[in-house]
Design a protein around this motif. Structure first.
Motif, mmCIF file in Angstrom:
data_model
loop_
_atom_site.group_PDB
_atom_site.id
_atom_site.type_symbol
_atom_site.label_atom_id
_atom_site.label_comp_id
_atom_site.label_asym_id
_atom_site.label_seq_id
_atom_site.Cartn_x
_atom_site.Cartn_y
_atom_site.Cartn_z
ATOM 1 N N ILE A 15 0.843 -1.200 0.000
ATOM 2 C CA ILE A 15 0.000 0.000 0.000
ATOM 3 C C ILE A 15 0.879 1.250 0.000
ATOM 4 C CG2 ILE A 15 -1.666 1.358 1.327
ATOM 5 C CD1 ILE A 15 -2.950 -1.263 2.213
ATOM 6 N N ALA A 16 1.980 1.233 0.719
ATOM 7 C CA ALA A 16 2.904 2.375 0.716
ATOM 8 C C ALA A 16 3.480 2.603 -0.683
ATOM 9 C CB ALA A 16 4.017 2.164 1.732
ATOM 10 N N ILE A 17 3.777 1.525 -1.393
ATOM 11 C CA ILE A 17 4.274 1.645 -2.773
ATOM 12 C C ILE A 17 3.181 2.231 -3.661
ATOM 13 C CG2 ILE A 17 4.980 0.316 -4.811
ATOM 14 C CD1 ILE A 17 6.483 -1.557 -2.835
ATOM 15 N N LEU A 18 1.944 1.746 -3.505
ATOM 16 C CA LEU A 18 0.843 2.292 -4.302
ATOM 17 C C LEU A 18 0.601 3.773 -3.990
ATOM 18 C CD1 LEU A 18 -1.755 -0.627 -4.272
ATOM 19 C CD2 LEU A 18 -0.219 0.042 -6.128
ATOM 20 N N LEU A 19 0.714 4.145 -2.731
ATOM 21 C CA LEU A 19 0.572 5.560 -2.376
ATOM 22 C C LEU A 19 1.672 6.404 -3.016
ATOM 23 C CD1 LEU A 19 -0.536 5.472 1.354
ATOM 24 C CD2 LEU A 19 -1.718 6.626 -0.520
ATOM 25 N N ARG A 20 2.844 5.840 -3.131
ATOM 26 C CA ARG A 20 3.950 6.567 -3.777
ATOM 27 C C ARG A 20 3.652 6.849 -5.238
ATOM 28 N NH1 ARG A 20 8.585 8.668 -4.491
ATOM 29 N NH2 ARG A 20 10.449 7.723 -5.325
ATOM 30 N N PHE A 21 2.969 5.933 -5.914
ATOM 31 C CA PHE A 21 2.640 6.095 -7.330
ATOM 32 C C PHE A 21 1.227 6.637 -7.534
ATOM 33 C CE2 PHE A 21 6.200 3.211 -7.509
ATOM 34 C CZ PHE A 21 6.893 3.650 -8.623
#
Length: 163
Positions: free
Chosen positions: A54-60
């Protein structure tokens, strides 16, 4: 104006981080339930993978000019659908172990109950995020292949009446 997806991302991230603590705590139960120690450790490990993803998705999440595959609505939608199904299953697994612990009236009943509740919350928030992504992408006209940040831009244009 439509609901925004970012608060659901953030709340799912928050419940997954809490699950890291309480899932692992439930994983070290030496109580009466036959499988809580397995399901708790599974919940702890899955929660770490969930909040990292989820943190990776928030980054993108806010890159409207990017063509990276992690910026696509389909990737966000499918990730949250998988999270919703997986966390529903983990919540059910943890809930099946609560009667043994709660009959003994120990502290482990609270750990198992809270861990199960967090799993259900993560499932609900993930499914809500997936539904918001799907409806927003469908309304944009491009479907799930559109950049997830461009959905917001299109909705903003529709709110102010600019073409």
């Amino acid at each position: 104006m439509r609901m925004k997806r970012t608060p659901f991302y953030s709340l799912a991230l928050f419940t997954a981080v809490l699950q890291s603590v309480f899932g692992v705590l439930a994983g070290f139960v030496n109580g009466r339930s036959p499988y809580l120690y397995i399901f708790g450790k599974l919940a702890g490990a899955l929660s770490i993978a969930t909040w990292i993803w989820i943190a990776i998705l928030l980054r993108f999440n806010r890159r409207p000019q990017s063509s990276h595959f992690l910026c696509r609505s389909y990737m966000h939608f499918s990730s949250f659908v998988v999270f919703g199904v997986v966390w529903l299953a983990v919540g059910i697994m943890l809930a099946t172990q609560m009667p043994w612990e709660c009959r003994a009236k120990t502290l482990w009943c609270a750990a198992a109950s809270f861990s199960s509740a967090l799993a259900f919350c993560t499932s609900f928030l993930s499914m809500a995020a997936a539904a918001i992504i799907h409806t927003s992408a469908s309304a944009s006209g491009a479907g799930l292949s559109v950049n997830v940040a461009q959905i917001d831009k299109r909705e903003l244009e529709m709110d102010f009446g600019t073409p």
